[in-house]
Design a protein around this motif. Structure first.
Motif, PDB file in Angstrom:
ATOM      1  N   TYR A  97      61.020  -2.038 -19.407  1.00 19.01           N
ATOM      2  CA  TYR A  97      60.398  -0.373 -20.134  1.00 19.01           C
ATOM      3  C   TYR A  97      58.846   0.556 -20.115  1.00 19.01           C
ATOM      4  O   TYR A  97      58.884  -0.661 -19.991  1.00 19.01           O
ATOM      5  CB  TYR A  97      60.640  -0.550 -21.935  1.00 19.01           C
ATOM      6  CG  TYR A  97      60.441  -0.309 -22.297  1.00 19.01           C
ATOM      7  CD1 TYR A  97      62.026   1.069 -22.921  1.00 19.01           C
ATOM      8  CD2 TYR A  97      59.451   0.128 -22.683  1.00 19.01           C
ATOM      9  CE1 TYR A  97      61.003   2.497 -23.876  1.00 19.01           C
ATOM     10  CE2 TYR A  97      59.264   1.296 -24.225  1.00 19.01           C
ATOM     11  CZ  TYR A  97      59.807   2.009 -24.618  1.00 19.01           C
ATOM     12  OH  TYR A  97      59.533   3.452 -25.047  1.00 19.01           O
ATOM     13  N   THR A  98      59.220   1.071 -19.977  1.00 20.07           N
ATOM     14  CA  THR A  98      57.874   2.100 -20.317  1.00 20.07           C
ATOM     15  C   THR A  98      58.813   4.100 -20.613  1.00 20.07           C
ATOM     16  O   THR A  98      59.683   4.477 -19.629  1.00 20.07           O
ATOM     17  CB  THR A  98      57.449   1.944 -18.219  1.00 20.07           C
ATOM     18  OG1 THR A  98      56.093   2.875 -19.166  1.00 20.07           O
ATOM     19  CG2 THR A  98      58.071   2.903 -17.895  1.00 20.07           C
ATOM     20  N   TRP A 124      60.717  -7.688 -28.224  1.00 16.26           N
ATOM     21  CA  TRP A 124      60.024  -6.823 -27.162  1.00 16.26           C
ATOM     22  C   TRP A 124      59.426  -7.868 -26.910  1.00 16.26           C
ATOM     23  O   TRP A 124      58.244  -8.715 -27.410  1.00 16.26           O
ATOM     24  CB  TRP A 124      59.409  -5.800 -28.577  1.00 16.26           C
ATOM     25  CG  TRP A 124      59.967  -4.780 -27.783  1.00 16.26           C
ATOM     26  CD1 TRP A 124      60.824  -4.639 -29.559  1.00 16.26           C
ATOM     27  CD2 TRP A 124      59.963  -3.552 -27.404  1.00 16.26           C
ATOM     28  NE1 TRP A 124      61.741  -3.334 -28.974  1.00 16.26           N
ATOM     29  CE2 TRP A 124      61.314  -2.425 -28.315  1.00 16.26           C
ATOM     30  CE3 TRP A 124      59.723  -3.517 -26.407  1.00 16.26           C
ATOM     31  CZ2 TRP A 124      61.722  -1.730 -27.443  1.00 16.26           C
ATOM     32  CZ3 TRP A 124      60.149  -1.992 -25.914  1.00 16.26           C
ATOM     33  CH2 TRP A 124      60.618  -0.959 -25.936  1.00 16.26           C
ATOM     34  N   LEU A 133      55.312  -3.352 -28.582  1.00 17.37           N
ATOM     35  CA  LEU A 133      55.843  -2.258 -28.374  1.00 17.37           C
ATOM     36  C   LEU A 133      54.363  -1.241 -28.457  1.00 17.37           C
ATOM     37  O   LEU A 133      53.866  -1.625 -29.399  1.00 17.37           O
ATOM     38  CB  LEU A 133      56.273  -1.608 -28.652  1.00 17.37           C
ATOM     39  CG  LEU A 133      56.568   0.294 -28.179  1.00 17.37           C
ATOM     40  CD1 LEU A 133      56.700   0.050 -26.474  1.00 17.37           C
ATOM     41  CD2 LEU A 133      57.494   1.083 -29.179  1.00 17.37           C
ATOM     42  N   ALA A 192      55.293  -5.094 -32.953  1.00 18.72           N
ATOM     43  CA  ALA A 192      57.094  -4.398 -33.378  1.00 18.72           C
ATOM     44  C   ALA A 192      57.380  -4.659 -34.753  1.00 18.72           C
ATOM     45  O   ALA A 192      57.537  -5.817 -34.743  1.00 18.72           O
ATOM     46  CB  ALA A 192      57.878  -4.588 -31.967  1.00 18.72           C
TER      47      ALA A 192
END
Length: 372
Positions: free
Chosen positions: A94-95, A38, A42, A46
């Motif tokens: 990403y979301t 990541w 995140l 992470a």
């Protein structure tokens, strides 16, 4: 003494060499597989995880040194210039938030996306087939956990701490003026709604417990955006409410048809309130509040086989989630399929096709894969 000293020195170097070799082997073993990093964490962190998957799949810790050795670089939020490494890792935007607010414009700069939208490369949704299957079992085996019509207040409930949704608040105010009783039990209390507190005897962390006090739940998203479906409507199902949903226009791809009240007709294309739509919506909500048969009708689809939902279309869109695996496993499959000769990633099934991945423990992952 000199000889003994030299012997000790030699033994020391040998011991050090053994330790270094052991550490190297251990590192190779730990990295033998598809590695996920990541890029920004995140929400800034992470954990290191061994992901349950049919291929060796590991999530590297953040903060950490995983950028250079990762096979998958996941970015949240998305940025205009994605991070890259010498392994030519696949870059994934990403979301689980609104694409409008978290880099949706930058999605085109990534090799793949992973969002709540079922059209993304690796969908990462708040709920899926597994959640509904669990719900069906609970409704069948533990019906006492769902208060009945007469055990609930004949009101709608609104629960929200993000008070920025102007359209949402306007609609709630209009519905209240149309005679729909709405209790606002959290921080946001739109005009016209009853500003009551959290239900007594219910822990403030127990949202489902609070919802079970009411017949109808106003499952209103923060944004009306395609593919933006959060946990809200699922909270209503889990609590046994009739959901009134306002949000993603493609919500019927996510839940069974006729199991909720769709509020979209009360909002115009330009985001304004449609008076006729408000009146029609208010009538449907009042029916669910005061007519037991009307209330029960919304639960009938939940009692049907999931394979029959939405004329079979639900199963087609969600068959990939019948398998209880983490999203990271599907990211690892994607990375393997993109790199392996003859491989391809089927976005419908979320599976590798064209090549069979070697099993976990195979030397391929420690040698060929890490050197590819």
């Amino acid at each position: 003494f000199v000889a003994l000293g030299l012997a000790s020195l030699v033994l020391g170097f040998v011991h050090l060499g053994i330790i270094m070799k052991f550490d190297r082997l251990r590192a190779l073993t730990e990295e033998a597989g598809v590695l996920i990093h990541w890029v920004y964490g995140l929400w800034f962190a992470a954990d290191a995880l061994d992901i349950k998957c049919e291929i060796p799949c590991k999530q590297l810790p953040f903060p950490g040194t995983g950028l250079g050795k990762a096979d998958v670089l996941v970015s949240f939020p998305m940025v205009r210039v994605p991070e890259r490494n010498s392994r030519h890792a696949i870059e994934v935007g990403y979301t689980q938030e609104s694409m409008r607010g978290y880099g949706g414009r930058e999605a085109k700069y990534y090799d793949a996306t992973s969002t709540m939208d079922l059209r993304s490369t690796v969908p990462w949704t708040y709920f899926n087939w597994q959640n509904f299957r669990t719900l069906q079992k609970q409704r069948m085996q533990q019906p006492q956990t769902f208060p009945g019509f007469h055990e609930r207040q004949p009101k709608a409930v609104f629960v929200c701490s993000n008070c920025n949704g102007i359209i949402r608040s306007q609609l709630l105010t209009e519905l209240a003026h149309a005679g729909v009783p709405v209790d606002s039990i959290a921080a946001c209390k739109p005009n016209g709604t009853s500003r009551v507190g959290w239900p007594s005897g219910i822990n403030v962390s127990d949202k489902h417990g609070a919802l079970k006090k009411y017949r109808v739940y106003m499952a209103f998203e923060n944004e009306m955006e395609s593919g933006y479906v959060t946990e809200k409507i699922m909270d209503g199902y889990d609590a046994g409410n009739v959901n009134v949903y306002l949000g993603a226009p493609d919500i019927s791809d996510y839940v069974p048809s006729d199991s909720f009240i769709d509020a979209r007709g009360a909002i115009g294309e330009n985001g304004t309130i449609v008076r006729e739509g408000v009146q029609a919506l208010a009538l449907k909500i009042k029916a669910a509040l005061y007519d037991e048969q009307a209330w029960n009708n919304y639960f009938k689809p939940l009692n049907e086989p999931m394979s029959e939902w939405n004329a079979g279309n639900y199963e087609k869109k969600w068959s990939w989630s019948k398998e209880p695996i983490a999203g990271q496993c599907r990211l690892c499959r994607l990375a393997f399929a993109r790199r392996a000769k003859g491989g391809r990633f089927n976005e419908t099934t979320q599976q590798v096709e064209g090549v069979l991945p070697p099993p976990i423990g195979d030397d391929f992952w420690r040698t060929t894969w890490r050197s590819s």
